[in-house]
Design a protein around this motif. Structure first.
Motif, PDB file in Angstrom:
ATOM      1  N   GLN A  30      18.385 101.875  27.972  1.00 20.10           N
ATOM      2  CA  GLN A  30      18.260 102.446  26.643  1.00 20.10           C
ATOM      3  C   GLN A  30      19.144 103.670  26.453  1.00 20.10           C
ATOM      4  O   GLN A  30      19.962 103.730  25.551  1.00 20.10           O
ATOM      5  N   ASN A  31      18.987 104.676  27.328  1.00 14.03           N
ATOM      6  CA  ASN A  31      19.792 105.870  27.098  1.00 14.03           C
ATOM      7  C   ASN A  31      21.227 105.704  27.567  1.00 14.03           C
ATOM      8  O   ASN A  31      22.107 106.451  27.158  1.00 14.03           O
ATOM      9  N   GLY A  32      21.481 104.684  28.402  1.00  8.62           N
ATOM     10  CA  GLY A  32      22.853 104.434  28.806  1.00  8.62           C
ATOM     11  C   GLY A  32      23.696 103.858  27.687  1.00  8.62           C
ATOM     12  O   GLY A  32      24.913 103.997  27.681  1.00  8.62           O
ATOM     13  N   ALA A  33      23.060 103.193  26.712  1.00  6.93           N
ATOM     14  CA  ALA A  33      23.800 102.594  25.614  1.00  6.93           C
ATOM     15  C   ALA A  33      23.844 103.471  24.380  1.00  6.93           C
ATOM     16  O   ALA A  33      24.499 103.144  23.411  1.00  6.93           O
ATOM     17  N   ASP A  34      23.130 104.586  24.384  1.00 10.23           N
ATOM     18  CA  ASP A  34      23.122 105.454  23.222  1.00 10.23           C
ATOM     19  C   ASP A  34      24.470 106.131  23.027  1.00 10.23           C
ATOM     20  O   ASP A  34      25.152 106.459  24.004  1.00 10.23           O
ATOM     21  N   PRO A  35      24.867 106.385  21.758  1.00 15.07           N
ATOM     22  CA  PRO A  35      26.098 107.129  21.527  1.00 15.07           C
ATOM     23  C   PRO A  35      26.007 108.528  22.126  1.00 15.07           C
ATOM     24  O   PRO A  35      24.932 109.119  22.203  1.00 15.07           O
ATOM     25  N   ILE A  36      27.132 109.059  22.516  1.00 13.39           N
ATOM     26  CA  ILE A  36      27.157 110.406  23.069  1.00 13.39           C
ATOM     27  C   ILE A  36      27.138 111.416  21.935  1.00 13.39           C
ATOM     28  O   ILE A  36      27.387 111.099  20.782  1.00 13.39           O
ATOM     29  N   GLY A  37      26.828 112.652  22.255  1.00 12.39           N
ATOM     30  CA  GLY A  37      26.685 113.681  21.239  1.00 12.39           C
ATOM     31  C   GLY A  37      28.020 114.188  20.711  1.00 12.39           C
ATOM     32  O   GLY A  37      28.951 114.424  21.480  1.00 12.39           O
ATOM     33  N   VAL A  38      28.099 114.359  19.396  1.00 14.38           N
ATOM     34  CA  VAL A  38      29.268 114.941  18.739  1.00 14.38           C
ATOM     35  C   VAL A  38      28.758 115.895  17.672  1.00 14.38           C
ATOM     36  O   VAL A  38      27.789 115.586  16.960  1.00 14.38           O
ATOM     37  N   ASN A  39      29.399 117.045  17.535  1.00 12.93           N
ATOM     38  CA  ASN A  39      28.892 118.018  16.571  1.00 12.93           C
ATOM     39  C   ASN A  39      29.170 117.579  15.135  1.00 12.93           C
ATOM     40  O   ASN A  39      30.074 116.775  14.861  1.00 12.93           O
ATOM     41  N   LEU A  40      28.410 118.137  14.209  1.00 12.14           N
ATOM     42  CA  LEU A  40      28.461 117.729  12.813  1.00 12.14           C
ATOM     43  C   LEU A  40      29.818 118.010  12.187  1.00 12.14           C
ATOM     44  O   LEU A  40      30.316 117.210  11.372  1.00 12.14           O
ATOM     45  N   ALA A  41      30.443 119.111  12.555  1.00 10.21           N
ATOM     46  CA  ALA A  41      31.744 119.448  11.969  1.00 10.21           C
ATOM     47  C   ALA A  41      32.790 118.392  12.299  1.00 10.21           C
ATOM     48  O   ALA A  41      33.615 118.013  11.447  1.00 10.21           O
ATOM     49  N   THR A  42      32.760 117.880  13.529  1.00  8.03           N
ATOM     50  CA  THR A  42      33.687 116.824  13.922  1.00  8.03           C
ATOM     51  C   THR A  42      33.445 115.564  13.102  1.00  8.03           C
ATOM     52  O   THR A  42      34.390 114.906  12.643  1.00  8.03           O
ATOM     53  N   GLN A  43      32.195 115.211  12.928  1.00  4.71           N
ATOM     54  CA  GLN A  43      31.864 114.030  12.134  1.00  4.71           C
ATOM     55  C   GLN A  43      32.352 114.173  10.690  1.00  4.71           C
ATOM     56  O   GLN A  43      32.872 113.215  10.102  1.00  4.71           O
ATOM     57  N   GLU A  44      32.206 115.360  10.125  1.00  5.11           N
ATOM     58  CA  GLU A  44      32.618 115.566   8.733  1.00  5.11           C
ATOM     59  C   GLU A  44      34.132 115.510   8.598  1.00  5.11           C
ATOM     60  O   GLU A  44      34.649 114.935   7.628  1.00  5.11           O
ATOM     61  N   ARG A  45      34.856 116.094   9.551  1.00  4.34           N
ATOM     62  CA  ARG A  45      36.325 116.033   9.500  1.00  4.34           C
ATOM     63  C   ARG A  45      36.802 114.595   9.619  1.00  4.34           C
ATOM     64  O   ARG A  45      37.705 114.160   8.892  1.00  4.34           O
ATOM     65  N   LEU A  46      36.200 113.854  10.555  1.00  5.29           N
ATOM     66  CA  LEU A  46      36.585 112.458  10.712  1.00  5.29           C
ATOM     67  C   LEU A  46      36.296 111.667   9.442  1.00  5.29           C
ATOM     68  O   LEU A  46      37.106 110.837   9.012  1.00  5.29           O
TER      69      LEU A  46
END
Length: 430
Positions: A168-184
């Motif tokens: 379960q936790n091996g397949a979870d997405p890794i953490g990314v900060n909100l600012a990076t997500q918004e820029r992308l």
């Protein structure tokens, strides 16, 4: 590849190695560690059947497991390991003993030497073949404190045994900060807008097609730093929203540049045929397969794992690391395509259970996403790629774990595994 040798002297050391072979900590699982001669050549994980299931169900599942083991060339011995949340304290004997006995008999009837048969329960571990196993089992701390867990670091001075999670936790997405997500997200929207404009303007489409060449970007992506820049991640995300590009990039990640070029050329030809005939892509592909077109058959064989040629393990691992990061960076609506790529690449490595978690995540976002639906059918069928059972071309008998039969457990593990040393059956017992 320079192997890291790990010595495992006892059963608890062997149990410390099993998660390293699989790439995750098994839960509610039956794992068959297969041996060719005195070295491992596979670790198959299956769902553990329900406790108290009818005897005939246990026999059917045990027969299925033995049959899967028979598909690996040259296998002559096995160590089954049962992972369960049951307790030694609550069990009469060792937990899941009835299923273990049936499984062991089936394996022996199939011609395999059962070197040992082990159980890792919620509160202890033990051997089904050890008449002197304590009633309460052996402490789990034996496994946790095994020298196998630190041997890689001691041998090389720099390398450590990789930390592992559960499925379960091996397949979870890794953490990314909100600012990076918004820029992308901003860059992604801009690229999507350019693609929409280019589709209605041939000169712009030609120029934009060169800038977003899926073959070139697929190859460059494997060299990007982790995490990739928002611009690079957005370019990849935009490309994979197109099913033909998604599949081409996915196959190229696994089999190399030449296969990517071949898939890209096929996609271009189908696009032209669609434009000329007005027919759907599915109809065109189905027709060519029906008439025996070798190009269409080749592509379909790769996607369904019907060929024995192995993919490139190193490329796939790099691609999985990249795609997990891209998924974490992406907006929710853009994730199904890279999640399906992650699922197929995991399945191509033999990790059907990990693939299943990626498929579930894609379907949770878009229940009608066609590739996720097809992958779910593929995984639930229990089908594994044929290359999972092929002997590696460079196999010189120096696989991952060696057993010295004179001393019980005397295991050498190469933690820089070659491809195919963790097979994983998601749907066994269904």
């Amino acid at each position: 590849m320079h192997p890291t040798i790990v010595k495992a002297q006892k059963a608890q050391d062997f149990l410390a190695l099993v998660p390293q072979l699989l790439g995750f900590v098994p839960e509610a699982s039956a794992v068959l560690v297969a041996f060719r001669g005195n070295r491992t050549c596979g670790a198959l994980r299956f769902n553990l059947p329900d406790d108290g299931a009818p005897h005939k169900v246990y026999k059917r599942i045990a027969t299925t497991l033995a049959g899967m083991l028979c598909k690996i060339p040259g296998v002559d011995a096995v160590v089954p390991v049962i992972y369960t949340d049951d307790s030694f304290i609550d069990a009469v004997g060792i937990p899941r003993e009835q299923f273990a006995e049936i499984l062991n008999r089936r394996l022996e009837w199939s011609g395999f030497l059962v070197r040992d048969s082990l159980c890792v329960a919620a509160d202890a571990w033990g051997s089904y073949l050890d008449p002197e196993c304590p009633a309460g089992g052996h402490p789990l701390s034996d496994i946790a404190t095994s020298p196998v867990n630190t041997a890689a670091n001691e041998e090389t001075g720099i390398k450590t045994v990789r930390p592992l999670g559960t499925l379960q936790n091996g397949a979870d997405p890794i953490g990314v900060n909100l600012a990076t997500q918004e820029r992308l997200a901003r860059i992604y929207r801009r690229y999507r807008h350019l693609v929409a404009r280019a589709e209605n303007s041939p000169p712009l489409f030609s120029a934009f097609g060169i800038a977003l060449d899926p073959v070139a970007i697929a190859e460059e992506a494997l060299t990007w730093p982790n995490p990739p820049t928002e611009e690079n991640a957005a370019a990849l995300l935009v490309l994979v929203q197109s099913p033909p590009n998604r599949d081409q990039i996915m196959v190229q990640f696994a089999f190399g540049h030449d296969e990517g070029v071949r898939a890209h050329d096929i996609n271009g030809r189908y696009a032209r045929l669609q434009h000329e005939t007005g027919r759907s892509l599915d109809d065109l592909v189905a027709e060519e397969i029906d008439i025996g077109d070798p190009t269409a058959a080749h592509t379909g064989d790769i996607m369904l794992g019907l060929q024995c040629e192995r993919p490139d393990i190193d490329r796939i691992r790099i691609a999985i690391t990249l795609l997990r990061t891209v998924v974490a960076m992406a907006s929710r609506s853009a994730r199904p395509a890279p999640l399906c790529m992650l699922a197929w690449l995991s399945w191509a490595l033999g990790s059907g259970s990990v693939a299943g978690f990626f498929v579930d995540q894609a379907l949770a976002i878009d229940s009608q996403y066609s590739m996720a639906i097809l992958l779910e059918l593929l995984l639930d069928s229990g089908h594994l790629p044929e290359w999972a059972f092929a002997v590696p071309r460079d196999d010189d008998g120096d696989d991952d774990v060696a057993v010295d039969e004179r001393d019980g457990y005397e295991l050498d593990e190469d933690l820089d595994q070659d491809w195919g040393e963790d097979f994983d059956e998601r749907a066994a017992g269904r």
